[in-house]
Write an enzyme that holds these catalytic residues in place. Structure first.
Site, PDB file in Angstrom:
ATOM      1  N   HIS A 118     -28.337  -6.529   6.927  1.00 56.89           N
ATOM      2  CA  HIS A 118     -29.728  -6.672   7.415  1.00 56.89           C
ATOM      3  C   HIS A 118     -29.742  -7.704   8.539  1.00 56.89           C
ATOM      4  O   HIS A 118     -29.020  -7.575   9.507  1.00 56.89           O
ATOM      5  CB  HIS A 118     -30.613  -7.035   6.209  1.00 56.89           C
ATOM      6  CG  HIS A 118     -32.096  -6.976   6.445  1.00 56.89           C
ATOM      7  ND1 HIS A 118     -32.688  -6.438   7.548  1.00 56.89           N
ATOM      8  CD2 HIS A 118     -33.119  -7.430   5.662  1.00 56.89           C
ATOM      9  CE1 HIS A 118     -34.008  -6.547   7.451  1.00 56.89           C
ATOM     10  NE2 HIS A 118     -34.299  -7.148   6.310  1.00 56.89           N
ATOM     11  N   HIS A 167     -28.585   2.576  11.435  1.00 56.11           N
ATOM     12  CA  HIS A 167     -29.887   2.128  10.926  1.00 56.11           C
ATOM     13  C   HIS A 167     -30.396   3.150   9.918  1.00 56.11           C
ATOM     14  O   HIS A 167     -30.180   4.356  10.081  1.00 56.11           O
ATOM     15  CB  HIS A 167     -30.892   1.998  12.083  1.00 56.11           C
ATOM     16  CG  HIS A 167     -32.072   1.154  11.745  1.00 56.11           C
ATOM     17  ND1 HIS A 167     -33.152   1.651  11.060  1.00 56.11           N
ATOM     18  CD2 HIS A 167     -32.319  -0.158  11.951  1.00 56.11           C
ATOM     19  CE1 HIS A 167     -34.037   0.694  10.884  1.00 56.11           C
ATOM     20  NE2 HIS A 167     -33.556  -0.428  11.412  1.00 56.11           N
ATOM     21  N   ASP A 216     -29.744  -5.750  16.353  1.00 60.48           N
ATOM     22  CA  ASP A 216     -28.817  -6.899  16.222  1.00 60.48           C
ATOM     23  C   ASP A 216     -27.648  -6.845  17.186  1.00 60.48           C
ATOM     24  O   ASP A 216     -26.906  -7.826  17.308  1.00 60.48           O
ATOM     25  CB  ASP A 216     -28.288  -6.949  14.783  1.00 60.48           C
ATOM     26  CG  ASP A 216     -29.388  -7.311  13.805  1.00 60.48           C
ATOM     27  OD1 ASP A 216     -29.670  -6.505  12.901  1.00 60.48           O
ATOM     28  OD2 ASP A 216     -29.985  -8.379  13.988  1.00 60.48           O
TER      29      ASP A 216
HETATM   30  C1  SDX Z   1     -31.570  -4.502  10.496  1.00 57.59           C
HETATM   31  O1  SDX Z   1     -34.517  -1.521   7.904  1.00 57.59           O
HETATM   32  C2  SDX Z   1     -34.806  -2.178   9.000  1.00 57.59           C
HETATM   33  O2  SDX Z   1     -35.778  -1.910   9.642  1.00 57.59           O
HETATM   34  C3  SDX Z   1     -33.833  -3.299   9.346  1.00 57.59           C
HETATM   35  C4  SDX Z   1     -34.017  -3.964  10.709  1.00 57.59           C
HETATM   36  C5  SDX Z   1     -35.312  -4.747  10.773  1.00 57.59           C
HETATM   37  O3  SDX Z   1     -35.776  -4.982  11.888  1.00 57.59           O
HETATM   38  O4  SDX Z   1     -35.774  -5.232   9.705  1.00 57.59           O
HETATM   39  O5  SDX Z   1     -33.998  -2.990  11.721  1.00 57.59           O
HETATM   40  C6  SDX Z   1     -32.905  -4.979  10.968  1.00 57.59           C
HETATM   41  O6  SDX Z   1     -31.209  -4.781   9.379  1.00 57.59           O
HETATM   42  C7  SDX Z   1     -30.744  -3.649  11.422  1.00 57.59           C
HETATM   43  C8  SDX Z   1     -29.404  -3.161  10.750  1.00 57.59           C
HETATM   44  C9  SDX Z   1     -28.387  -4.302  10.908  1.00 57.59           C
HETATM   45  N1  SDX Z   1     -27.152  -3.979  10.135  1.00 57.59           N
HETATM   46  C10 SDX Z   1     -26.009  -3.655  10.760  1.00 57.59           C
HETATM   47  O7  SDX Z   1     -25.885  -3.538  11.983  1.00 57.59           O
HETATM   48  C11 SDX Z   1     -24.816  -3.504   9.811  1.00 57.59           C
HETATM   49  C12 SDX Z   1     -24.020  -2.238  10.173  1.00 57.59           C
HETATM   50  N2  SDX Z   1     -24.847  -1.088   9.810  1.00 57.59           N
HETATM   51  C13 SDX Z   1     -24.619  -0.439   8.508  1.00 57.59           C
HETATM   52  O8  SDX Z   1     -24.280  -1.338   7.507  1.00 57.59           O
HETATM   53  C14 SDX Z   1     -25.689   0.588   8.176  1.00 57.59           C
HETATM   54  O9  SDX Z   1     -25.830   1.363   9.284  1.00 57.59           O
HETATM   55  C15 SDX Z   1     -27.056   0.136   7.716  1.00 57.59           C
HETATM   56  C16 SDX Z   1     -26.994  -0.857   6.581  1.00 57.59           C
HETATM   57  C17 SDX Z   1     -27.795  -0.476   8.848  1.00 57.59           C
HETATM   58  C18 SDX Z   1     -27.808   1.379   7.254  1.00 57.59           C
HETATM   59  O10 SDX Z   1     -27.259   1.771   6.056  1.00 57.59           O
HETATM   60  P1  SDX Z   1     -27.671   3.179   5.380  1.00 57.59           P
HETATM   61  O11 SDX Z   1     -28.923   3.724   5.940  1.00 57.59           O
HETATM   62  O12 SDX Z   1     -27.592   3.006   3.897  1.00 57.59           O
HETATM   63  O13 SDX Z   1     -26.577   4.142   5.910  1.00 57.59           O
HETATM   64  P2  SDX Z   1     -25.183   4.366   5.200  1.00 57.59           P
HETATM   65  O14 SDX Z   1     -24.524   3.042   4.963  1.00 57.59           O
HETATM   66  O15 SDX Z   1     -25.398   5.293   4.034  1.00 57.59           O
HETATM   67  O16 SDX Z   1     -24.393   5.114   6.356  1.00 57.59           O
HETATM   68  C19 SDX Z   1     -24.530   6.513   6.536  1.00 57.59           C
HETATM   69  C20 SDX Z   1     -23.149   6.933   7.022  1.00 57.59           C
HETATM   70  C21 SDX Z   1     -22.029   6.465   6.069  1.00 57.59           C
HETATM   71  O17 SDX Z   1     -20.969   7.407   6.197  1.00 57.59           O
HETATM   72  P3  SDX Z   1     -20.914   8.585   5.062  1.00 57.59           P
HETATM   73  O18 SDX Z   1     -20.897   7.926   3.704  1.00 57.59           O
HETATM   74  O19 SDX Z   1     -22.145   9.457   5.280  1.00 57.59           O
HETATM   75  O20 SDX Z   1     -19.617   9.329   5.375  1.00 57.59           O
HETATM   76  O21 SDX Z   1     -22.868   6.295   8.286  1.00 57.59           O
HETATM   77  C22 SDX Z   1     -21.753   5.413   8.153  1.00 57.59           C
HETATM   78  C23 SDX Z   1     -21.540   5.167   6.658  1.00 57.59           C
HETATM   79  O22 SDX Z   1     -20.183   4.926   6.388  1.00 57.59           O
HETATM   80  N3  SDX Z   1     -22.116   4.174   8.843  1.00 57.59           N
HETATM   81  C24 SDX Z   1     -21.311   3.450   9.599  1.00 57.59           C
HETATM   82  C25 SDX Z   1     -22.107   2.399  10.092  1.00 57.59           C
HETATM   83  N4  SDX Z   1     -23.338   2.496   9.604  1.00 57.59           N
HETATM   84  C26 SDX Z   1     -23.353   3.590   8.827  1.00 57.59           C
HETATM   85  N5  SDX Z   1     -20.014   3.583   9.909  1.00 57.59           N
HETATM   86  C27 SDX Z   1     -19.486   2.653  10.735  1.00 57.59           C
HETATM   87  N6  SDX Z   1     -20.169   1.610  11.258  1.00 57.59           N
HETATM   88  C28 SDX Z   1     -21.485   1.462  10.953  1.00 57.59           C
HETATM   89  N7  SDX Z   1     -22.170   0.426  11.463  1.00 57.59           N
END
Ligand code: SDX
Length: 429
Positions: A265, A306, A364
């Site tokens: 997050h 996201h 971010d």
């Molecule tokens: C913020 O919710 C909000 O509005 C948050 C925010 C706000 O203003 O409040 O926008 C702020 O928190 C932005 C997000 C910051 N976090 C990151 O940058 C961390 C990296 N991102 C990931 O951890 C992830 O994308 C999340 C946590 C942001 C979202 O997670 P989800 O929606 O649960 O998605 P997921 O983890 O289920 O991913 C879906 C797929 C997965 O692959 P499969 O299982 O389908 O094969 O996408 C892949 C994940 O492995 N994936 C990534 C990835 N993000 C998702 N693979 C590589 N790198 C990534 N960053």
């Protein structure tokens, strides 16, 4: 509201009719509130398809990359508004007229100082305590100073609490930074704007005048604005859940700060910088892109992906433009970190894994590069995010309390043991 109905056929020949509600924009929702009386719950860990509340504050269309605050696109607010005006908009629902804007700015300015006792709390922290650990504690402790205005059923108490939190977060944030670097605290200067004051408290010292470059304070203000609110994200949902028990606003915001701290997050901005430092050189990007795609490798490309945006995060686009401007003003156009980040973005957005999973840069990804260029230490990045997001947290808290609500209490799918006898200790393995 609508008189549309969704029908659910349960396997015991029960047909359940569920009301469907339509919003102004976005997905319709099915009201499952009475489903429990039919012996079933819905199951949605991570709340991927669950609306927890009604809200008028912010709308996100993740497929189109749209973000509206009270109907105003974030790009327009970033270009034409400022953080405090956006705070007023989020809290009150309308942009202020000139008199309202001036009065709101004066009110916030009059609340920027904190009680001297806060310094004693900070002194108790080790010099290298993470600023987020300090922020969490200090904001929770704020309620101990305001026993006169903690009645959450009283709108005046809710309003003064909102103003105090918005006004004092920059002061507390800067105090955490000063403690971390071993410098004396700098008091707020009421002649300065919100963001100028923050930079002043962060970087001024008693020894010499601190000059604030307008482009720098404008960039800081835009960063606060871009982080102001984002619908029902993890930390805002935490604030709402804490608020639903009747907890005071400072305790609720402290809970939101704790939730924001995680690297998935708000902690991602700090993690992006660590990731870029680890990648080090453009030549290493393919190796890290490969790691990010490996299922059994916990490495994620921080700042990408996201839950809601399956298109560019509009805040990231504005942030990238700001990055260009700030680096230009500071003569850092060739900043290796920025060049590495832009190349990482270019390569990732051409990679079929990222394209197929719709993983775009989020808010971010570029914020950390600007903050680093502004001289903000990496440990303070999430504190900056929390400072900007305070208005969103408290606007949602207020919105919930202004309307009928119940304590949030999700149910579960129980997968533990059925009832069993208690074995005496000698019979246990
Ligand atoms: C913020 O919710 C909000 O509005 C948050 C925010 C706000 O203003 O409040 O926008 C702020 O928190 C932005 C997000 C910051 N976090 C990151 O940058 C961390 C990296 N991102 C990931 O951890 C992830 O994308 C999340 C946590 C942001 C979202 O997670 P989800 O929606 O649960 O998605 P997921 O983890 O289920 O991913 C879906 C797929 C997965 O692959 P499969 O299982 O389908 O094969 O996408 C892949 C994940 O492995 N994936 C990534 C990835 N993000 C998702 N693979 C590589 N790198 C990534 N960053």
């Amino acid at each position: 509201m609508s008189n549309r109905i969704a029908t659910l056929n349960l396997d015991n020949d029960t047909v359940v009719e569920l009301p469907v509600y339509e919003g102004t924009l976005g997905q319709d929702v099915i009201d499952i509130g009475n489903l429990g009386s039919h012996g079933v719950f819905t199951f949605d860990p991570g709340f991927t398809s669950t609306a927890a509340c009604r809200s008028d504050i912010t709308f996100i269309d993740g497929d189109k990359g749209i973000l509206l605050h009270r109907g105003y696109p974030i790009q327009v607010l970033a270009e034409k508004s400022d953080h405090l005006e956006t705070c007023y908009l989020l809290l009150e629902g309308e942009l202020p007229n000139r008199d309202q804007k001036t009065a709101f700015e004066n009110t916030i300015t009059q609340h920027t100082m904190v009680n001297r006792s806060m310094e004693q709390f900070i002194t108790g922290f080790h010099h290298d305590a993470h600023p987020m650990a300090m922020l969490c504690s200090l904001v929770g402790a704020m309620s101990s100073f305001y026993h006169d205005s903690l009645d959450i059923t009283n709108q005046d108490h809710r309003t003064i609490s909102a103003h105090r939190l918005i006004a004092k977060m920059p002061t507390i944030a800067a105090m955490c930074h000063k403690h971390f670097i071993g410098q004396p605290y700098i008091y707020p200067d009421n002649s300065l704007s919100y963001s100028e004051n923050f930079l002043h408290m962060m970087f001024a010292t008693p020894c010499e005048e601190y000059k604030i470059h307008p482009s720098i304070s404008n960039a800081m203000d835009r960063i606060f604005l871009l982080h102001a609110d984002h619908e029902q994200n993890a930390s805002t949902s935490t604030v709402r859940l804490a608020g639903s028990s009747g907890a005071n606003p400072y305790a609720c915001v402290a809970a939101g700060i704790a939730a924001l701290w995680g690297p998935a997050h708000g902690g991602a901005n700090e993690a992006v910088l660590s990731m870029l430092d680890k990648i080090g050189d453009v030549s290493n990007i393919p190796e890290y892109i490969k790691k990010a795609k490996e299922k059994d490798d916990p490495f994620r490309l921080m700042g990408f992906g996201h839950r809601v945006y399956k298109n560019h995060d509009p805040r990231a686009t504005v942030m990238r433009e700001s990055c260009n401007e700030v680096l230009g003003v500071l003569g850092l156009e060739n900043d290796p970190l920025f060049k590495l980040a832009k190349e990482l973005e270019r390569i990732a957005l051409e990679d079929e894994y990222f394209v197929e999973k719709k993983l775009y840069p989020n808010v971010d990804f570029y914020s950390g590069i600007i903050l680093k260029a502004l001289g903000i230490p990496v440990e303070m990045f999430t504190v900056i995010f929390a400072t900007g997001r305070t208005v969103g947290w408290i606007a949602h808290w207020n919105e919930m309390l202004r309307n009928p609500y119940r304590i949030g209490r999700p149910r579960q799918l129980y997968t533990g043991s059925d009832t069993r006898d208690f074995p005496p200790i000698e019979q246990r393995s």
